[in-house]
Design an enzyme around this catalytic site. Structure first.
Site, PDB file in Angstrom:
ATOM      1  N   MET A 115       6.887  -4.116  -4.544  1.00 20.05           N
ATOM      2  CA  MET A 115       8.258  -3.922  -5.021  1.00 20.05           C
ATOM      3  C   MET A 115       8.815  -5.238  -5.569  1.00 20.05           C
ATOM      4  O   MET A 115      10.031  -5.382  -5.726  1.00 20.05           O
ATOM      5  CB  MET A 115       9.143  -3.389  -3.901  1.00 20.05           C
ATOM      6  CG  MET A 115       8.684  -2.021  -3.416  1.00 20.05           C
ATOM      7  SD  MET A 115      10.000  -1.036  -2.728  1.00 20.05           S
ATOM      8  CE  MET A 115      10.487  -2.038  -1.350  1.00 20.05           C
ATOM      9  N   GLY A 116       7.935  -6.204  -5.868  1.00 25.93           N
ATOM     10  CA  GLY A 116       8.390  -7.470  -6.436  1.00 25.93           C
ATOM     11  C   GLY A 116       8.960  -8.400  -5.385  1.00 25.93           C
ATOM     12  O   GLY A 116       8.736  -8.215  -4.190  1.00 25.93           O
ATOM     13  N   ALA A 117       9.747  -9.414  -5.853  1.00 27.62           N
ATOM     14  CA  ALA A 117      10.203 -10.512  -4.978  1.00 27.62           C
ATOM     15  C   ALA A 117       8.990 -11.069  -4.242  1.00 27.62           C
ATOM     16  O   ALA A 117       8.963 -11.164  -3.014  1.00 27.62           O
ATOM     17  CB  ALA A 117      11.297 -10.048  -4.019  1.00 27.62           C
TER      18      ALA A 117
ATOM     19  N   HIS B  19       2.097 -11.072  -0.696  1.00 30.57           N
ATOM     20  CA  HIS B  19       1.662 -10.273  -1.852  1.00 30.57           C
ATOM     21  C   HIS B  19       0.480 -10.944  -2.556  1.00 30.57           C
ATOM     22  O   HIS B  19      -0.497 -10.273  -2.915  1.00 30.57           O
ATOM     23  CB  HIS B  19       2.804 -10.129  -2.870  1.00 30.57           C
ATOM     24  CG  HIS B  19       4.023  -9.434  -2.347  1.00 30.57           C
ATOM     25  ND1 HIS B  19       5.214 -10.080  -2.112  1.00 30.57           N
ATOM     26  CD2 HIS B  19       4.237  -8.128  -2.023  1.00 30.57           C
ATOM     27  CE1 HIS B  19       6.120  -9.209  -1.683  1.00 30.57           C
ATOM     28  NE2 HIS B  19       5.561  -8.021  -1.604  1.00 30.57           N
TER      29      HIS B  19
ATOM     30  N   GLN C 116      12.109   5.697  -1.757  1.00 27.88           N
ATOM     31  CA  GLN C 116      11.768   5.327  -0.378  1.00 27.88           C
ATOM     32  C   GLN C 116      12.927   4.656   0.347  1.00 27.88           C
ATOM     33  O   GLN C 116      12.782   4.220   1.481  1.00 27.88           O
ATOM     34  CB  GLN C 116      10.505   4.474  -0.336  1.00 27.88           C
ATOM     35  CG  GLN C 116      10.640   3.079  -0.924  1.00 27.88           C
ATOM     36  CD  GLN C 116       9.287   2.391  -1.006  1.00 27.88           C
ATOM     37  OE1 GLN C 116       8.439   2.742  -1.812  1.00 27.88           O
ATOM     38  NE2 GLN C 116       9.076   1.392  -0.154  1.00 27.88           N
TER      39      GLN C 116
ATOM     40  N   GLN D 211       2.666   2.180   7.180  1.00 30.70           N
ATOM     41  CA  GLN D 211       2.532   2.526   5.758  1.00 30.70           C
ATOM     42  C   GLN D 211       1.056   2.550   5.364  1.00 30.70           C
ATOM     43  O   GLN D 211       0.591   3.442   4.652  1.00 30.70           O
ATOM     44  CB  GLN D 211       3.304   1.504   4.911  1.00 30.70           C
ATOM     45  CG  GLN D 211       3.045   1.626   3.420  1.00 30.70           C
ATOM     46  CD  GLN D 211       3.919   0.705   2.617  1.00 30.70           C
ATOM     47  OE1 GLN D 211       5.062   1.022   2.338  1.00 30.70           O
ATOM     48  NE2 GLN D 211       3.392  -0.450   2.234  1.00 30.70           N
TER      49      GLN D 211
ATOM     50  N   SER E 228       9.981  -9.936   1.765  1.00 27.30           N
ATOM     51  CA  SER E 228      10.983 -10.156   0.702  1.00 27.30           C
ATOM     52  C   SER E 228      12.378 -10.188   1.306  1.00 27.30           C
ATOM     53  O   SER E 228      13.295 -10.772   0.736  1.00 27.30           O
ATOM     54  CB  SER E 228      10.891  -9.037  -0.337  1.00 27.30           C
ATOM     55  OG  SER E 228       9.573  -8.940  -0.827  1.00 27.30           O
TER      56      SER E 228
HETATM   57  P1  AMP Z   1       6.484  -4.610  -0.656  1.00 28.40           P
HETATM   58  O1  AMP Z   1       6.711  -5.374  -1.918  1.00 28.40           O
HETATM   59  O2  AMP Z   1       7.294  -5.086   0.490  1.00 28.40           O
HETATM   60  O3  AMP Z   1       6.509  -3.128  -0.858  1.00 28.40           O
HETATM   61  O4  AMP Z   1       4.980  -4.943  -0.227  1.00 28.40           O
HETATM   62  C1  AMP Z   1       3.916  -4.740  -1.120  1.00 28.40           C
HETATM   63  C2  AMP Z   1       2.612  -4.917  -0.371  1.00 28.40           C
HETATM   64  O5  AMP Z   1       2.554  -6.237   0.177  1.00 28.40           O
HETATM   65  C3  AMP Z   1       2.486  -3.954   0.820  1.00 28.40           C
HETATM   66  O6  AMP Z   1       1.139  -3.512   0.912  1.00 28.40           O
HETATM   67  C4  AMP Z   1       2.853  -4.834   1.992  1.00 28.40           C
HETATM   68  O7  AMP Z   1       2.273  -4.405   3.212  1.00 28.40           O
HETATM   69  C5  AMP Z   1       2.260  -6.159   1.550  1.00 28.40           C
HETATM   70  N1  AMP Z   1       2.889  -7.272   2.287  1.00 28.40           N
HETATM   71  C6  AMP Z   1       4.211  -7.523   2.431  1.00 28.40           C
HETATM   72  N2  AMP Z   1       4.403  -8.601   3.237  1.00 28.40           N
HETATM   73  C7  AMP Z   1       3.170  -9.028   3.609  1.00 28.40           C
HETATM   74  C8  AMP Z   1       2.685 -10.088   4.439  1.00 28.40           C
HETATM   75  N3  AMP Z   1       3.519 -10.929   5.050  1.00 28.40           N
HETATM   76  N4  AMP Z   1       1.347 -10.228   4.601  1.00 28.40           N
HETATM   77  C9  AMP Z   1       0.480  -9.361   3.981  1.00 28.40           C
HETATM   78  N5  AMP Z   1       0.876  -8.352   3.178  1.00 28.40           N
HETATM   79  C10 AMP Z   1       2.190  -8.170   2.988  1.00 28.40           C
END
Ligand code: AMP
Length: 277
Positions: A17-19, A24, A48, A140, A173
């Site tokens: 979802m960026g940021a 990531h 979501q 998730q 994020s």
């Molecule tokens: P999001 O942008 O929050 O939807 O996350 C995108 C992907 O990055 C998802 O698969 C998250 O589980 C993964 N992610 C987010 N934070 C972390 C982290 N600290 N370590 C590893 N993967 C992450």
């Protein structure tokens, strides 16, 4: 994606979802390692978020995201807008599998239907060989693994380790919402998981004792206005409660850190494996 595959290349997908942060980019690095080409998606998925959640406030930093992805040699980026993903008249949803019912499913009803719908759509648009998800969002990852299995999706789902700040706070994020006092309380999540894991490593196998220790340590770091959604130990495979720890388990936490007008909801987890694997 298909052109690369026709040349015999493996293509990996990293939905976000960026940021973007180092959590990531660790997924991009893993995808680069495993595949010949990598595509990252950046889309703040409205379906979501429930109406009382932080959709409009969710950080959007596309220029920085693109620079970071370039630094990590990401080959392709897909940045659709909401009308492209959900044109007027869109009505089909993918209902999340059973594993999405407890925990996040109790506190964020409908959330995982939004996740499974968008990821299923991304798999159609970008029919990649592999997809990489963080185990930081543990449930998730389980939901998407089961969805891919149930719907015969050919993309192989990978769950990757959580990347943390030096002091243990899981990168998110949403961490940018925290002021120093809130961030200090947020460290309670990792402290509680560490305390629970230490007790487990010392030989404790009684779920109630471990769970009480988890909850008490967590509560000791928080103030009255913070709110614990859950702090539970469940079976790694089913995410259901277990009477004793004789199979791989996971301690899962979700906490709202109070910030006056806005609260910041954080999650974290720790796998506990009595088989030592
Ligand atoms: P999001 O942008 O929050 O939807 O996350 C995108 C992907 O990055 C998802 O698969 C998250 O589980 C993964 N992610 C987010 N934070 C972390 C982290 N600290 N370590 C590893 N993967 C992450």
């Amino acid at each position: 994606v298909r052109q690369h595959q026709q040349k015999g290349q493996r293509v990996g997908l990293v939905p976000t979802m960026g940021a973007l942060h180092a959590g990531h980019t660790s997924l991009v690095d893993a995808a680069k390692h495993h595949c010949d080409r990598v595509v990252t998606t950046v889309f703040v998925n409205p379906t979501q978020f429930s109406p009382n959640e932080d959709l409009s406030r969710y950080p959007r930093t596309l220029n920085e995201d693109l620079a970071l992805l370039q630094m990590h040699n990401c080959d392709m980026v897909f940045v659709p807008d909401a009308d492209t993903m959900y044109p007027p008249g869109h009505s089909t949803i993918v209902h999340a599998p059973r594993i999405g019912l407890p925990l996040e499913g109790e506190f964020r009803p409908g959330h995982f239907d939004g996740v499974t719908t968008i990821v299923c759509k991304l798999f159609q648009i970008l029919p990649t060989d592999d997809a990489f998800f963080g185990k930081k969002d543990y449930q998730q990852w389980c939901v998407l693994r089961d969805m891919a299995h149930d719907l015969n999706i050919a993309t192989r789902i990978h769950g990757m380790p959580t990347i943390r700040e030096r002091d243990g706070l899981a990168l998110s994020s949403r961490n940018r919402y925290l002021n120093p006092a809130q961030r200090k309380r947020a460290l309670g999540l990792r402290s509680a998981l560490d305390a629970c894991e230490n007790l487990f490593q010392s030989g404790e196998r009684d779920v109630d004792s471990l769970q009480n220790h988890l909850q008490q340590t967590l509560a000791s770091h928080l103030i009255a206005d913070d709110q614990i959604d859950y702090a539970r130990i469940v079976c790694q495979r089913s995410l259901q409660p277990i009477p004793s720890i004789c199979e791989p388990c996971v301690a899962l936490l979700a906490v709202h850190i109070d910030g006056g007008r806005h609260t910041t909801r954080l999650i974290d987890n720790q796998e506990l494996d009595p088989t030592g694997s």
